[in-house]
Design an enzyme around this catalytic site. Sequence first.
Site, PDB file in Angstrom:
ATOM      1  N   ALA A 273      -8.158   2.289  -2.078  1.00  0.00           N
ATOM      2  CA  ALA A 273      -8.257   1.301  -3.154  1.00  0.00           C
ATOM      3  C   ALA A 273      -8.265  -0.114  -2.570  1.00  0.00           C
ATOM      4  O   ALA A 273      -7.596  -0.368  -1.570  1.00  0.00           O
ATOM      5  CB  ALA A 273      -7.094   1.469  -4.121  1.00  0.00           C
ATOM      6  N   PRO A 274      -9.049  -1.029  -3.170  1.00  0.00           N
ATOM      7  CA  PRO A 274      -9.805  -0.907  -4.430  1.00  0.00           C
ATOM      8  C   PRO A 274     -11.164  -0.217  -4.316  1.00  0.00           C
ATOM      9  O   PRO A 274     -11.875  -0.100  -5.305  1.00  0.00           O
ATOM     10  CB  PRO A 274      -9.976  -2.359  -4.859  1.00  0.00           C
ATOM     11  CG  PRO A 274     -10.008  -3.127  -3.580  1.00  0.00           C
ATOM     12  CD  PRO A 274      -9.058  -2.424  -2.662  1.00  0.00           C
ATOM     13  N   GLY A 275     -11.588   0.198  -3.124  1.00  0.00           N
ATOM     14  CA  GLY A 275     -12.758   1.058  -3.026  1.00  0.00           C
ATOM     15  C   GLY A 275     -13.973   0.517  -2.319  1.00  0.00           C
ATOM     16  O   GLY A 275     -14.931   1.263  -2.095  1.00  0.00           O
TER      17      GLY A 275
ATOM     18  N   CYS B 256      -5.651  -6.948   7.325  1.00  0.00           N
ATOM     19  CA  CYS B 256      -6.115  -8.306   7.038  1.00  0.00           C
ATOM     20  C   CYS B 256      -4.959  -9.280   7.239  1.00  0.00           C
ATOM     21  O   CYS B 256      -4.671 -10.106   6.373  1.00  0.00           O
ATOM     22  CB  CYS B 256      -6.713  -8.417   5.641  1.00  0.00           C
ATOM     23  SG  CYS B 256      -5.615  -7.885   4.305  1.00  0.00           S
TER      24      CYS B 256
ATOM     25  N   ASP C  93      -7.141   1.656   6.913  1.00  0.00           N
ATOM     26  CA  ASP C  93      -7.068   0.244   6.546  1.00  0.00           C
ATOM     27  C   ASP C  93      -5.760   0.082   5.789  1.00  0.00           C
ATOM     28  O   ASP C  93      -5.714   0.177   4.566  1.00  0.00           O
ATOM     29  CB  ASP C  93      -8.275  -0.139   5.682  1.00  0.00           C
ATOM     30  CG  ASP C  93      -8.320  -1.621   5.369  1.00  0.00           C
ATOM     31  OD1 ASP C  93      -8.331  -2.419   6.316  1.00  0.00           O
ATOM     32  OD2 ASP C  93      -8.334  -1.971   4.182  1.00  0.00           O
TER      33      ASP C  93
ATOM     34  N   CYS D 287      -6.428   4.860   2.798  1.00  0.00           N
ATOM     35  CA  CYS D 287      -5.873   3.863   1.873  1.00  0.00           C
ATOM     36  C   CYS D 287      -7.053   3.177   1.192  1.00  0.00           C
ATOM     37  O   CYS D 287      -7.369   2.027   1.485  1.00  0.00           O
ATOM     38  CB  CYS D 287      -5.010   2.861   2.624  1.00  0.00           C
ATOM     39  SG  CYS D 287      -3.722   3.615   3.664  1.00  0.00           S
TER      40      CYS D 287
ATOM     41  N   LYS E 219     -14.521  -0.363   0.801  1.00  0.00           N
ATOM     42  CA  LYS E 219     -14.797   0.275   2.098  1.00  0.00           C
ATOM     43  C   LYS E 219     -15.273   1.722   1.900  1.00  0.00           C
ATOM     44  O   LYS E 219     -16.114   2.217   2.660  1.00  0.00           O
ATOM     45  CB  LYS E 219     -13.568   0.200   2.996  1.00  0.00           C
ATOM     46  CG  LYS E 219     -13.213  -1.238   3.400  1.00  0.00           C
ATOM     47  CD  LYS E 219     -12.005  -1.267   4.319  1.00  0.00           C
ATOM     48  CE  LYS E 219     -11.640  -2.700   4.674  1.00  0.00           C
ATOM     49  NZ  LYS E 219     -11.139  -3.459   3.511  1.00  0.00           N
TER      50      LYS E 219
ATOM     51  N   ASP F  92      -5.665   7.312  -2.153  1.00  0.00           N
ATOM     52  CA  ASP F  92      -4.690   6.235  -2.299  1.00  0.00           C
ATOM     53  C   ASP F  92      -3.448   6.813  -2.965  1.00  0.00           C
ATOM     54  O   ASP F  92      -3.522   7.852  -3.643  1.00  0.00           O
ATOM     55  CB  ASP F  92      -5.246   5.070  -3.120  1.00  0.00           C
ATOM     56  CG  ASP F  92      -4.551   3.762  -2.796  1.00  0.00           C
ATOM     57  OD1 ASP F  92      -5.019   3.052  -1.884  1.00  0.00           O
ATOM     58  OD2 ASP F  92      -3.531   3.449  -3.429  1.00  0.00           O
TER      59      ASP F  92
END
Length: 483
Positions: A113-115, A232, A179, A111, A117, A135
């Site tokens: 995006a947004p990139g 998160c 994530d 997963c 990691k 993604d």
Amino acid sequence: MRPPAALERFRPIIDDWSAFAEALERPLPSSLLANESRISAEALEQRLAGQGIVTRPLGWRPGALRLLASEVQLGRQIDYVLGLCQMQEEASLLPTLLLDAQPGERVLDLCAAPGSKTVHLALAMKGRGTVVANDVSYQRVRAIRAHLDRLGLVNVVLTRHNAAHWPNRAGSFDRVLADVPCSCLGTSRKSEAAERYEGVATSVRLQELQLAILRRALAVCRSGGRVVYSTCTYAPEENELVIARALAEFGDDSFRILPLRPRGLKVVDGLTAWQGQTLPPELAGTMRLWPHHNDTGGFFVAVLEKLAPSSAAAATPQPMVRAEDADRWLAPLQERLSFPPELFTRHTVVSPNRKFLALVSAELTPPEFPLAISAGILLLRRKGRFPKLTTAVAQRIGLEAGQNRLELDEEQAVSYVGREDVVLRPEQASSCTGTGYVVVTHGNLAYGMGMLRMREEDGMAYLESLFPEAHVGALTSLERMSP
């Protein structure tokens, strides 16, 4: 001020509710990760200090710095545009550190995006091996591309697929990052996620998707490999309860929880009980990051070691095929810029479409399926007699050019970045073999490409700036660019 009402249900698992509430009222500090293929964290710290931007090293995360002034917009500074660093909230640096991706490995970011990691993983692997950044949203995948170009990451391939149905045909991976999408309650210092939270029903609904993604991560990870599951959010339904369900479904002979702890960062053991429900004792090996302990956002991380064999396809993914017309375009490029011969053995030149050639790591092995949307960074446009490197590639390999590399002083560099013509001193032009494309450098950094020309009226050499117009628009100030 009290925390949002949605967070009240977590009061029993927070050690100091008052400190937690106070932390949520403070601005969230920003942090950044140095692109150590271009600059060390120490040198970046000094460079930023020369521009009045004060940082300090993150003791627990090598290569990372925390900004000490919340009003600084580092994304609008020349250092960011030149790909010297990646902005990231500090808590988000934890999952990739614990995944511990190594050079040469095959790594999946389910997963992505947004990139950010994905960037961490690619940098940790030092441009080697393969990072598959996936993604479900095509537009979100395409947005990752800007990070890859700016940072010069050649070991990343982008795919668009539903992570909950990631195919075995993609092959097995040494490490997998899950994530997963979540309720984002841990981001309440910078977002309104807590105000939008509809309660436990939201978390229970998300749990099914999260578990489905974790299933696929465990399925395609090789035996002895590592999976990191992270969110998160504070909600146990999206954290410990997901891992507990996976343990019940797969059994402890399929994977085990690694009770890793980052040195220098305060984390709390995962829950072994929640609202009257007893959870497996192994869940104490997972970890929670609370905002009031380290002045960060909130995060949950579980590090899992895969024990059972992978169910992914046994076939070994193949390296990317070199473009048939690569030599046609590389020959005049090499004649002009004289790169060392080994440069293009460390890389492969591939054809992503009819208009461009791209530069990828020679070790990059994209999955058979899903098909790659893009890989590496664009090298040049198939156009004209004299090929021009893209800014992304010039910034990555420009310092290796053996000729027609033009070093500017600080005043000239400011003009170049402002897309102004730069009048050159005679000795600067004498280092070039004639008019044409040149790599532009300043302070041991490659800035991009320019066109060396001669003025008709006086025969003086000048540089036509080819610095991207979009980059200029992103900058707040060009006055101080310390090398």
